[in-house]
Structures are given as C-alpha cells and as structure tokens.
Design a protein around this motif. Sequence first.
Motif, PDB file in Angstrom:
ATOM      1  N   ASP A  39     -28.019 -57.260  14.657  1.00 15.60           N
ATOM      2  CA  ASP A  39     -26.716 -56.585  14.115  1.00 15.60           C
ATOM      3  C   ASP A  39     -27.299 -55.680  12.842  1.00 15.60           C
ATOM      4  O   ASP A  39     -28.275 -55.233  12.685  1.00 15.60           O
ATOM      5  CB  ASP A  39     -26.096 -58.159  13.525  1.00 15.60           C
ATOM      6  N   GLU A  40     -26.188 -55.397  12.264  1.00 16.70           N
ATOM      7  CA  GLU A  40     -26.341 -54.344  11.439  1.00 16.70           C
ATOM      8  C   GLU A  40     -27.367 -54.558  10.333  1.00 16.70           C
ATOM      9  O   GLU A  40     -28.117 -54.008   9.827  1.00 16.70           O
ATOM     10  CB  GLU A  40     -24.796 -54.019  10.765  1.00 16.70           C
ATOM     11  N   ILE A  68     -24.708 -50.231  18.591  1.00 19.45           N
ATOM     12  CA  ILE A  68     -24.493 -51.506  18.627  1.00 19.45           C
ATOM     13  C   ILE A  68     -23.054 -52.133  18.404  1.00 19.45           C
ATOM     14  O   ILE A  68     -22.587 -53.081  18.889  1.00 19.45           O
ATOM     15  CB  ILE A  68     -25.335 -52.635  17.472  1.00 19.45           C
ATOM     16  N   LYS A  69     -22.366 -51.061  18.114  1.00 17.29           N
ATOM     17  CA  LYS A  69     -20.850 -51.213  17.675  1.00 17.29           C
ATOM     18  C   LYS A  69     -19.941 -50.824  19.207  1.00 17.29           C
ATOM     19  O   LYS A  69     -18.816 -51.510  19.000  1.00 17.29           O
ATOM     20  CB  LYS A  69     -20.268 -50.268  16.672  1.00 17.29           C
ATOM     21  N   GLU A 103     -29.901 -56.460  10.488  1.00 11.28           N
ATOM     22  CA  GLU A 103     -31.409 -56.552  10.779  1.00 11.28           C
ATOM     23  C   GLU A 103     -31.600 -54.932  11.283  1.00 11.28           C
ATOM     24  O   GLU A 103     -32.634 -54.729  10.693  1.00 11.28           O
ATOM     25  CB  GLU A 103     -31.409 -57.346  12.362  1.00 11.28           C
TER      26      GLU A 103
END
Length: 75
Positions: free
Chosen positions: A25-26, A73-74, A28
């Motif tokens: 995620d952001e 990732i988004k 990490e």
Amino acid sequence: MTDELKTIVLEFEAALLNGVRNGADEAELSKIRDRAFDQLRDVKEGPAAPSLESIFDVAGEIGIKFEMALEAIKS
C-alpha cells in the motif's frame, strides 16, 4: 553518477517493484522511498560526497518513480 548513487537507485527500484508486485500500500511504498532518501542523505553527508547536482538528480528520479508506483497501485 557515482557507483554509490547507482546502487541506491537500483536497490530502490528493486524494492519498489517488489512492493508493487506484492500488493504494497502507499504507506509501505513510502517507507521504501524514505529508506532511499535516508541512504542518499548519508551519501551527501559523507566524506566523499558527490556533487549536489548528482544528488538532486537521484532524488528527482526516486520521486518520479515513487509517484509512478503510487499510480500503479491505485489503478
């Protein structure tokens, strides 16, 4: 770019790609970026520091690749 700076970039890229691949995620990904910036800061403050231009180039490269990873990732 010095070998030390190249190593920072290569390790950052590898960690970032691994993070994206493994569903990071952001937060990490931000830790990976921060670790690279910490390494860059250590090099800048070292006795054989490369030119500021080289350091800024690497910082910019890290920032751009981080933003690209966030977009990945988004989506």
